[in-house]
Motif scaffolding. Structure first.
Motif, short mmCIF file in Angstrom:
data_model
loop_
_atom_site.label_atom_id
_atom_site.label_comp_id
_atom_site.label_asym_id
_atom_site.label_seq_id
_atom_site.Cartn_x
_atom_site.Cartn_y
_atom_site.Cartn_z
N HIS A 1 -6.65 -29.26 8.52
CA HIS A 1 -5.86 -28.72 9.62
C HIS A 1 -5.00 -27.57 9.12
CE1 HIS A 1 -7.04 -32.15 12.08
NE2 HIS A 1 -6.81 -32.88 11.03
N PRO A 2 -5.52 -26.33 9.17
CA PRO A 2 -4.79 -25.17 8.66
C PRO A 2 -3.66 -24.76 9.59
CG PRO A 2 -6.77 -24.45 9.73
CD PRO A 2 -6.80 -25.96 9.76
N ALA A 3 -2.70 -24.08 9.01
CA ALA A 3 -1.56 -23.61 9.80
C ALA A 3 -1.83 -22.23 10.40
CB ALA A 3 -0.32 -23.54 8.92
N SER A 4 -2.83 -21.52 9.88
CA SER A 4 -3.05 -20.15 10.31
C SER A 4 -3.70 -20.10 11.69
CB SER A 4 -3.96 -19.42 9.31
OG SER A 4 -5.27 -19.92 9.38
N GLY A 5 -3.55 -18.94 12.36
CA GLY A 5 -4.20 -18.74 13.64
C GLY A 5 -5.30 -17.72 13.55
N ASN A 6 -5.96 -17.64 12.42
CA ASN A 6 -7.00 -16.63 12.21
C ASN A 6 -8.25 -16.92 13.02
OD1 ASN A 6 -5.36 -15.35 10.31
ND2 ASN A 6 -6.17 -16.60 8.64
N LEU A 7 -8.94 -15.86 13.41
CA LEU A 7 -10.27 -15.98 13.99
C LEU A 7 -11.26 -15.98 12.84
CD1 LEU A 7 -12.44 -15.81 16.23
CD2 LEU A 7 -12.16 -13.32 16.18
N VAL A 8 -12.07 -17.02 12.75
CA VAL A 8 -13.06 -17.12 11.68
C VAL A 8 -14.43 -17.31 12.34
CG1 VAL A 8 -13.81 -18.32 9.60
CG2 VAL A 8 -11.36 -18.14 10.13
N ILE A 9 -15.26 -16.28 12.24
CA ILE A 9 -16.61 -16.33 12.80
C ILE A 9 -17.57 -16.67 11.67
CG2 ILE A 9 -18.43 -15.02 13.96
CD1 ILE A 9 -16.20 -13.23 15.12
N VAL A 10 -18.25 -17.78 11.82
CA VAL A 10 -19.18 -18.24 10.79
C VAL A 10 -20.60 -18.13 11.32
CG1 VAL A 10 -19.93 -20.21 9.42
CG2 VAL A 10 -17.50 -19.80 9.78
N ILE A 11 -21.47 -17.53 10.53
CA ILE A 11 -22.85 -17.29 10.97
C ILE A 11 -23.83 -18.05 10.09
CG2 ILE A 11 -24.65 -15.55 11.30
CD1 ILE A 11 -22.47 -13.53 11.91
N GLY A 12 -24.53 -19.01 10.69
CA GLY A 12 -25.68 -19.64 10.06
C GLY A 12 -26.91 -18.89 10.54
N SER B 1 -2.70 -19.33 22.21
CA SER B 1 -1.81 -18.87 23.28
C SER B 1 -1.12 -17.55 22.94
CB SER B 1 -0.76 -19.94 23.59
OG SER B 1 0.02 -20.23 22.44
N ALA B 2 -0.96 -17.28 21.64
CA ALA B 2 -0.32 -16.03 21.24
C ALA B 2 -1.17 -14.84 21.60
CB ALA B 2 -0.03 -16.02 19.74
N GLY B 3 -2.51 -15.04 21.52
CA GLY B 3 -3.44 -14.00 21.95
C GLY B 3 -3.52 -12.82 21.02
N ASN B 4 -2.97 -12.91 19.82
CA ASN B 4 -2.99 -11.78 18.87
C ASN B 4 -3.93 -12.09 17.73
OD1 ASN B 4 -1.00 -10.23 20.27
ND2 ASN B 4 0.56 -11.61 19.44
N LEU B 5 -4.91 -11.25 17.52
CA LEU B 5 -5.85 -11.43 16.43
C LEU B 5 -5.18 -11.06 15.12
CD1 LEU B 5 -8.67 -12.03 15.40
CD2 LEU B 5 -9.30 -9.67 15.90
N GLN B 6 -5.13 -12.02 14.19
CA GLN B 6 -4.49 -11.77 12.91
C GLN B 6 -5.53 -11.24 11.92
OE1 GLN B 6 -2.11 -15.08 11.52
NE2 GLN B 6 -1.74 -15.77 13.63
N LYS B 7 -5.35 -9.99 11.50
CA LYS B 7 -6.32 -9.36 10.59
C LYS B 7 -5.86 -9.48 9.14
CE LYS B 7 -7.85 -6.15 14.14
NZ LYS B 7 -8.08 -4.74 14.50
#
Length: 224
Positions: free
Chosen positions: A8-19, A218-224
């Motif tokens: 359970h990470p604390a970050s709000g990152n978008l992580v796209i994983v591709i198989g 809910s923040a709606g901001n992509l964290q880069k």
């Protein structure tokens, strides 16, 4: 073999994983997605580099591919107590997988990113910002692409290679996750990469990923 504990990470990152099936264009599409979003891209080689930067042994990715552990090797380890580590021969596959998983978790906390392979969809399954994708394509399409990129000298060799790599990835994924590789219900989105261009496929992935991400964040901001 399911050894991974919930994370359970604390970050709000978008992580796209591709198989992906071998030859379906997973790497090139993954790079396009990352470039269009302005986020980091990681495949086996880049994961190894970042793991080293994080103070971990780069061999956890460089010395292992997506292959199920050898039953004979596992038997020898169990019966004779063969101990493997980075400073001797090689780490046993189960420990190696756990080290890879730890590195993937740490990398996912560095910022939003695209990760190709390495069962990262399973390792990061509890991250709210995870979007898991599976890319497939007819064997005829994949054979043509494999020959074009010079991974095989002939269509016959390309088909043999594709089927072997798919078997390796399937057994590796199933063994370590307890799931079924390529089964649509195990991913958020499954796409035929031969149906449209890589650029359009990347756009579909991005649209889906951002819609899911903003729905979960809910923040709606992509964290880069």
């Amino acid at each position: 073999m399911n050894t991974q504990e919930s994370y359970h990470p604390a970050s709000g990152n978008l992580v796209i994983v591709i198989g992906r099936q071998f030859g379906s264009g997973g790497r090139s599409i993954g790079k396009l997605v990352a470039a269009k979003l302005g986020i980091s891209y990681y495949d086996k080689e880049l994961l190894s580099q970042v793991a080293e930067n994080l103070g971990m042994a780069p061999e956890i990715f460089a010395a292992a591919d997506e292959k199920k552990p050898s039953p004979f090797r596992s038997l020898l380890q169990g019966v004779y107590g063969i101990a493997d580590n980075f400073h001797n021969t090689s780490m046993c596959e189960e420990n190696l997988y756990e080290e890879q998983s730890t590195a993937i978790r740490k990398i996912s906390e560095l910022g939003s990113c695209v990760i190709v392979g390495r069962t990262a969809d399973y390792v990061l399954r509890d991250i709210p910002g995870l979007v898991s994708i599976f890319l497939h394509a007819p064997i005829s399409h994949r054979v043509r692409k494999i020959v074009e990129r010079k991974d095989s000298a002939s269509p016959q060799e390309a088909e043999e290679l594709a089927r072997k790599r798919d078997r390796d990835r399937e057994s590796y994924y199933n063994y370590f996750t307890g799931r079924f590789w390529g089964k649509a219900s195990n991913y958020h989105l499954s796409l035929d990469a031969s149906a449209i261009s890589h650029d359009m496929t990347a756009d579909i992935i991005i649209s889906f990923a951002l819609a899911k991400y903003h729905g979960c964040n809910s923040a709606g901001n992509l964290q880069k």
